[in-house]
Scaffold this motif. Sequence first.
Motif, PDB file in Angstrom:
ATOM      1  N   LEU A  51       0.832  -1.207   0.000  1.00 24.71           N
ATOM      2  CA  LEU A  51       0.000   0.000   0.000  1.00 24.71           C
ATOM      3  C   LEU A  51       0.871   1.265   0.000  1.00 24.71           C
ATOM      4  CD1 LEU A  51      -2.827   1.053  -0.026  1.00 24.71           C
ATOM      5  CD2 LEU A  51      -2.920   0.867   2.438  1.00 24.71           C
ATOM      6  N   PRO A 112      -7.000   6.140   2.455  1.00 24.83           N
ATOM      7  CA  PRO A 112      -6.131   4.953   2.496  1.00 24.83           C
ATOM      8  C   PRO A 112      -6.727   3.805   3.305  1.00 24.83           C
ATOM      9  CG  PRO A 112      -4.823   6.913   2.803  1.00 24.83           C
ATOM     10  CD  PRO A 112      -6.258   7.364   2.769  1.00 24.83           C
ATOM     11  N   MET A 113      -7.523   4.143   4.340  1.00 24.83           N
ATOM     12  CA  MET A 113      -8.126   3.081   5.150  1.00 24.83           C
ATOM     13  C   MET A 113      -9.129   2.283   4.327  1.00 24.83           C
ATOM     14  SD  MET A 113      -7.229   5.792   7.008  1.00 24.83           S
ATOM     15  CE  MET A 113      -8.618   6.826   7.381  1.00 24.83           C
ATOM     16  N   SER A 116      -7.309   0.125   1.923  1.00 19.58           N
ATOM     17  CA  SER A 116      -6.694  -1.002   2.613  1.00 19.58           C
ATOM     18  C   SER A 116      -7.721  -2.074   2.982  1.00 19.58           C
ATOM     19  CB  SER A 116      -5.989  -0.484   3.864  1.00 19.58           C
ATOM     20  OG  SER A 116      -5.486  -1.536   4.610  1.00 19.58           O
ATOM     21  N   GLY A 159      -4.238   0.642   6.876  1.00 23.06           N
ATOM     22  CA  GLY A 159      -4.419   1.840   6.059  1.00 23.06           C
ATOM     23  C   GLY A 159      -3.876   3.079   6.741  1.00 23.06           C
TER      24      GLY A 159
END
Lengths: 182, 129
Positions: A51, A112-113, A116, A159
């Motif tokens: 990531l 990003p979370m 993820s 994330g």
Amino acid sequence: MKNKQIRAYKLVYLSFLIALATTLHIVENFLPSLSFIVPGAKLGLANLVTLVAILAYGWKCGFIVAVVRSCLGSFLSGTFLTTTFFLSFSGAVLSSLAMGWLNKWGKEKFSPMGISIVGAVVHNVSQLTVAGLIIQNGGIFFYLPYLLIFALPTGYFTGILAYLLTRYLTANNFLKYNQQEK
Amino acid sequence: MASEAIRLTYYDKLVIGVIALVIVIGFIYFGIMPTPQNPVLEVEVLGKVKQTLDLTKQEGEKIVVMGRQGYSIIEVGKNKVRMVDSACEDKICVHTGWISKPGQQIVCIPNQVVLRFRNVRSDLDGING
């Protein structure tokens, strides 16, 4: 001339990320804690580096990190071309593609979370599909709800970590030249 | 400092909601399966049911089956069963521990050995579908 320098930098940083991901991949196999609750559940530490690569360099680099780390990790732990390798390889490839696609086309829509969490879920589903093909029985999807319960918190915290790490590394000029060549 | 971006967006919440729904539906689906009075355990090797075990009669027995990579040793306890040892490399099947309820299963993917309780509902589904 300048372009060559950028590519050299990128190569070095990508190698560093791959080394980090391989290490986490192997270390993660030493942590049996979650598999006592749900067999096969993992923290997803190796996906964290994937990531970071996606957030910093784009989906191609994330894909390279995922593929190379699952091959190298299985070389070093002696499971290359066994079922364990196919499980981790399929999960790594498909989840990195899913996360890369989300990061490219839904950057404003997903944090990003969210990326993820989607990566963790894709990882679980693809692993269960491969496992079902290997044992020739779809009944293994019985585990999916249990695995998804773990995918939410682990994906969320992975994330956050990936976001903070990318920001920290970029702010400290570690992952510089990330914008010039994409 | 970091709080401005560590916030879930609308789409994040949507995805989390869908996943939560799948979890709930999954648990309801597997939860409503009826419990047979006398559960029969199926030992499946390489995709085929190799033998069935009656847990009430075979307590204390140890059964060895040969899977894809080698042996798998199954131990029958009091209405429960577990994998004692296996030739696989990850030992996830051994770590699963005892299973005793219908719907539970022990899966060894590398060795292709599956232990599961025969389920009334899944038999019906097989006929219907």
